[in-house]
Enzyme design. Structure first.
Site, PDB file in Angstrom:
ATOM      1  N   ASP A 195     -81.156  28.961  24.557  1.00  0.00           N
ATOM      2  CA  ASP A 195     -81.216  27.635  23.937  1.00  0.00           C
ATOM      3  C   ASP A 195     -81.215  26.532  24.998  1.00  0.00           C
ATOM      4  O   ASP A 195     -81.192  26.803  26.210  1.00  0.00           O
ATOM      5  CB  ASP A 195     -80.018  27.503  22.973  1.00  0.00           C
ATOM      6  CG  ASP A 195     -80.343  26.706  21.725  1.00  0.00           C
ATOM      7  OD1 ASP A 195     -81.254  25.868  21.765  1.00  0.00           O
ATOM      8  OD2 ASP A 195     -79.654  26.918  20.707  1.00  0.00           O
ATOM      9  N   TRP A 229     -87.215  24.002  21.811  1.00  0.00           N
ATOM     10  CA  TRP A 229     -87.667  23.182  20.676  1.00  0.00           C
ATOM     11  C   TRP A 229     -89.005  22.486  20.922  1.00  0.00           C
ATOM     12  O   TRP A 229     -89.298  21.456  20.304  1.00  0.00           O
ATOM     13  CB  TRP A 229     -86.600  22.148  20.288  1.00  0.00           C
ATOM     14  CG  TRP A 229     -85.199  22.636  20.378  1.00  0.00           C
ATOM     15  CD1 TRP A 229     -84.719  23.822  19.868  1.00  0.00           C
ATOM     16  CD2 TRP A 229     -84.086  22.001  21.016  1.00  0.00           C
ATOM     17  NE1 TRP A 229     -83.385  23.947  20.148  1.00  0.00           N
ATOM     18  CE2 TRP A 229     -82.963  22.838  20.849  1.00  0.00           C
ATOM     19  CE3 TRP A 229     -83.931  20.796  21.697  1.00  0.00           C
ATOM     20  CZ2 TRP A 229     -81.698  22.520  21.347  1.00  0.00           C
ATOM     21  CZ3 TRP A 229     -82.679  20.463  22.198  1.00  0.00           C
ATOM     22  CH2 TRP A 229     -81.578  21.324  22.026  1.00  0.00           C
ATOM     23  N   GLU A 231     -89.795  20.748  23.427  1.00  0.00           N
ATOM     24  CA  GLU A 231     -89.623  19.457  24.102  1.00  0.00           C
ATOM     25  C   GLU A 231     -90.457  19.321  25.368  1.00  0.00           C
ATOM     26  O   GLU A 231     -90.885  18.232  25.721  1.00  0.00           O
ATOM     27  CB  GLU A 231     -88.149  19.239  24.461  1.00  0.00           C
ATOM     28  CG  GLU A 231     -87.339  18.836  23.260  1.00  0.00           C
ATOM     29  CD  GLU A 231     -85.940  18.359  23.639  1.00  0.00           C
ATOM     30  OE1 GLU A 231     -85.490  18.608  24.773  1.00  0.00           O
ATOM     31  OE2 GLU A 231     -85.299  17.746  22.762  1.00  0.00           O
ATOM     32  N   ASP A 250     -85.169  22.629  14.765  1.00  0.00           N
ATOM     33  CA  ASP A 250     -84.678  23.681  13.870  1.00  0.00           C
ATOM     34  C   ASP A 250     -85.264  23.584  12.467  1.00  0.00           C
ATOM     35  O   ASP A 250     -85.380  22.499  11.898  1.00  0.00           O
ATOM     36  CB  ASP A 250     -83.150  23.580  13.739  1.00  0.00           C
ATOM     37  CG  ASP A 250     -82.446  24.019  15.010  1.00  0.00           C
ATOM     38  OD1 ASP A 250     -83.129  24.281  16.017  1.00  0.00           O
ATOM     39  OD2 ASP A 250     -81.206  24.092  14.982  1.00  0.00           O
TER      40      ASP A 250
HETATM   41  C1  GLA Z   1     -80.007  25.266  18.308  1.00  0.00           C
HETATM   42  C2  GLA Z   1     -81.113  26.274  18.065  1.00  0.00           C
HETATM   43  C3  GLA Z   1     -80.822  27.015  16.775  1.00  0.00           C
HETATM   44  C4  GLA Z   1     -79.455  27.704  16.858  1.00  0.00           C
HETATM   45  C5  GLA Z   1     -78.377  26.688  17.183  1.00  0.00           C
HETATM   46  C6  GLA Z   1     -77.046  27.338  17.494  1.00  0.00           C
HETATM   47  O1  GLA Z   1     -80.019  24.271  17.334  1.00  0.00           O
HETATM   48  O2  GLA Z   1     -82.369  25.642  18.014  1.00  0.00           O
HETATM   49  O3  GLA Z   1     -81.837  27.953  16.501  1.00  0.00           O
HETATM   50  O4  GLA Z   1     -79.500  28.707  17.818  1.00  0.00           O
HETATM   51  O5  GLA Z   1     -78.744  25.901  18.315  1.00  0.00           O
HETATM   52  O6  GLA Z   1     -76.059  26.388  17.773  1.00  0.00           O
END
Ligand code: GLA
Length: 693
Positions: A195, A229, A231, A250
């Site tokens: 992450d 994500w 970014e 997410d």
């Molecule tokens: C981020 C990730 C999610 C999940 C959360 C856990 O938001 O994008 O997929 O893993 O963290 O805290």
């Protein structure tokens, strides 16, 4: 008031029509979007910027062990179902592994059983090692990994390329890459989700490459899932860094979130391929915030996009419908196709999407996706979908598990928010399958006044190269409705390319409640070889009452349909937040209004006027609850004609009078559009809105 994030949009576009309103007005919980919030967290995170554990990583360093993730990874991850709740624990993970085997999911290709955030204690031990959370994993992580492996499955884990993970619950791997990777490998980890939170502003490429090299140094084959994500546009640089990369923020368990992510991920098709996949985030199928039709669309679209398929629901509580979706082997075969191509979008107009995915061996998977809230006809051809010229094509419906043939047209009326997926083959055996016959409606039926009858036209069209024989069309209403054909409903032989058009009349019973209902249109025919085919299509119809004579406030009438970009349309208050009834008194430019509608762009509210009203008038503007933010425009449509347009109004403008003649119109639509700067803060009031009838 709560502005919404574009990455986790609200449950939007709900109807508030009559009888169905109560059921449909329920709202779903929202989860916070990661990107903005998490960047802020990272910025706020104290401590010095951590440096990678070993010297500067080279972007030309070798890949992770080759041969991994040749097709998009399939498995499970707990996050979407549990977040960091206590039910994320050893029992759950073991239970999922058991169910993978028992329910045939392992046999269907699901392989990885993965832990997400919160599996560790908040601090490292004295040796700098991660410590499994004692309450969740009292026997440690290795014991769970061993259990998963004992079932012939693989095991995955999570951490962040930052000083702490996203939930802040445990340490991240920044500055500990080699030691953490070693610990994971020693436990038998086969998959790492890495992450982006609390990254201390360290360059993303550097952070993700360091972990790649750390994983490689363990010597264990580990699928590497980059979760930044989208970014830093990982699709442009991560093909030799990780096996998959998130392309968006997410997902949450609401239709608009799924849709937004689909739209962001779909244009990235050319970056995906074996060993390097676009990841539009994990599945929400089964979590309860969408209907099964919506979940089938979610699953179909993810499979068309060759997305990693990580089940995100607690399978110990899943319904048979959830299992049926997740274990649809024909759709899974599209996702897992050896060619590893992500579908291209061939068309997207008016909410009608056509996607085509090349498959190994020359077939194409073709999806017809209807984003809208009413059934729509969606059409393409085998040629446009990329198939070679042929006299006919085999058309396999991957949800109905049924073969037909077509001369080239691929067309269907797709239910609201539904998706049809076909495997199309230039297969010389096509004549052995029955002709495809399309069942649809000539146009959306107008609302029907209770006490009167209305007409509906249906169209039944032969798309094949052989006649459809003994064709019988049926139309049924709910209990008590009268439905009668006006023209023939049968044809002994419907030749290729021909349409059987049938006119019908229908009427709700005298005591019907105003609201949304469904008519069921059925088709029954046989092929020249004697194969019977039946089909059914739900046609939504609206039973209405005429507007009262005199002047009525719109907020005192029941609309036929109402869709809204954020929360439900409110009566006599601003839109407020995502729940019904959570607005504040309407106020535009400091002027309060007792009556009116609180909407949010994009919004579309339809009233039945039945030719009995002369004018509509309102004071429109952006509600003061946004501060000075937001910009929208308001439009009034009478029977498909725009009769008023406010032009762009912003949060600083006073209310503007909009008035229009609606004389003779059967329906009047009140439409709010985004002012051109995105829909955030677009809280739009139809203050003092009234009809004179
Ligand atoms: C981020 C990730 C999610 C999940 C959360 C856990 O938001 O994008 O997929 O893993 O963290 O805290």
């Amino acid at each position: 008031m709560r502005p919404h994030s574009p990455l986790t949009p609200p449950r939007a576009r709900r109807r508030m029509a009559g009888a169905l309103s109560a059921a449909l007005l329920c709202t779903a919980g929202l989860t916070a979007g990661p990107a903005a919030a998490r960047t802020a967290e990272a910025a706020a995170g104290a401590g010095p910027a951590a440096a990678p554990a070993r010297g500067p990583a080279s972007p030309h360093a070798p890949r992770l062990p080759d041969g991994l993730a040749k097709t998009p990874p399939m498995g499970f991850n707990n996050w979407n179902s549990t977040h960091c709740r206590a039910d994320f624990n050893e029992a759950m993970i073991k239970g999922i592994a058991d169910l993978f085997v028992e329910k045939g999911l392992k046999a269907a290709g699901y392989e990885y059983v993965n832990l997400d955030d919160c599996w560790a204690e908040p601090e490292r031990d004295a040796n700098g090692k991660l410590v499994p959370n004692a309450a969740r994993f009292p026997n440690g992580i290795k014991a769970v990994a061993d259990y998963v492996h004992s079932k012939g499955l693989k095991f995955g884990i999570y951490t962040s390329a930052g000083t702490r993970t996203c939930a802040q619950a445990m340490p991240g791997a920044l500055g500990h890459e080699y030691s953490d990777a070693r610990q994971f490998a020693d436990w038998g980890v086969d998959y790492l989700k890495y992450d982006n939170c609390n990254n201390q502003g360290v360059d993303a490429k550097q952070r993700y490459i360091t972990m790649r090299d750390a994983l490689k140094a363990t010597g264990r084959p580990i699928v590497y899932s980059i979760c930044e994500w989208g970014e830093n546009k990982p699709w442009e640089w991560a093909a030799d860094v990780g096996h998959l990369w998130r392309t968006t923020g997410d997902i949450s368990d609401v239709w608009e979130s799924m849709l937004t992510i689909f739209k962001a991920n779909a244009p990235l098709a050319r970056y995906a391929g074996p060993g390097h996949w676009n990841d539009p985030d994990m599945l929400e199928v089964g979590n309860g915030g969408m209907t099964d039709t919506e979940y089938r669309s979610h699953f179909s679209l993810w499979s068309m996009m060759a997305a990693p398929l990580l089940i995100g629901t607690d399978l110990r509580k899943a319904t048979p419908a959830t299992y049926e979706i997740l274990a649809n082997r024909e759709v899974l075969a599209v996702d897992q196709d050896a060619l590893g191509k992500q579908a291209e979008v061939l068309a997207s107009e008016g909410g009608r999407w056509v996607l085509s995915k090349p498959l190994a061996g020359g077939d194409r998977a073709v999806a017809l996706f209807n984003e809208s809230d009413r059934p729509q006809r969606i059409a393409t051809t085998a040629k446009d979908a990329g198939l070679p010229q042929a006299g006919g094509y085999r058309l396999r419906d991957l949800w109905k598990h049924r073969d037909t043939h077509t001369g080239g047209e691929i067309a269907a009326t797709v239910p609201a928010r539904g998706t049809l997926v076909y495997r199309v083959s230039a297969d010389r055996q096509w004549p052995q399958y029955p002709p495809a016959v399309e069942t649809g409606i000539a146009r959306d039926p107008a609302p029907v006044e209770i006490g009167t009858e209305a007409r509906l036209g249906t169209l039944t069209r032969n798309l094949g190269q052989a006649p459809a024989l003994d064709v019988k069309i049926g139309l049924k209403g709910p209990q008590g409705w009268r439905v009668e054909p006006v023209t023939p409903t049968e044809d002994a032989a419907l030749p290729p390319g021909r349409t059987l058009a049938t006119a019908w009349k229908f009427a709700p019973p005298a005591g019907a409640k105003p609201g949304a209902y469904e008519l069921t249109l059925t088709t029954d025919y046989r092929s020249p070889r004697g194969q019977r085919v039946t089909d059914a299509l739900a046609v939504p119809v609206y039973a209405v009452v005429p507007p009262p004579a005199g002047t009525s406030y719109a907020s005192d009438l029941t609309p036929v349909t109402a869709t809204n970009g954020w929360g439900p349309v409110e009566r006599d208050m601003s839109v407020g937040g995502p729940q019904a009834g959570d607005g504040v008194p309407l106020r535009i430019g400091g002027v309060p209004f007792a009556k009116g509608l609180g909407a949010h762009a994009p919004s579309d509210i339809t009233y039945y006027t039945g030719g009995r009203c002369s004018t509509f008038a309102a004071q429109v503007g952006v509600d003061d609850e946004t501060g000075d933010r937001g910009s929208v425009s308001f439009e009034v449509w009478a029977d498909g004609q725009r009769v008023a347009d406010s032009g762009k109004l912003t949060g600083t403008d006073p209310a503007k009078t909009v008035s229009a003649s609606v004389a003779g119109a059967g329906t009047v639509r009140l439409v709010v559009l985004d002012g051109g700067d995105g829909v955030q803060f677009d809280h739009a009031d139809w203050a003092d809105a009234r009809f004179s009838c």
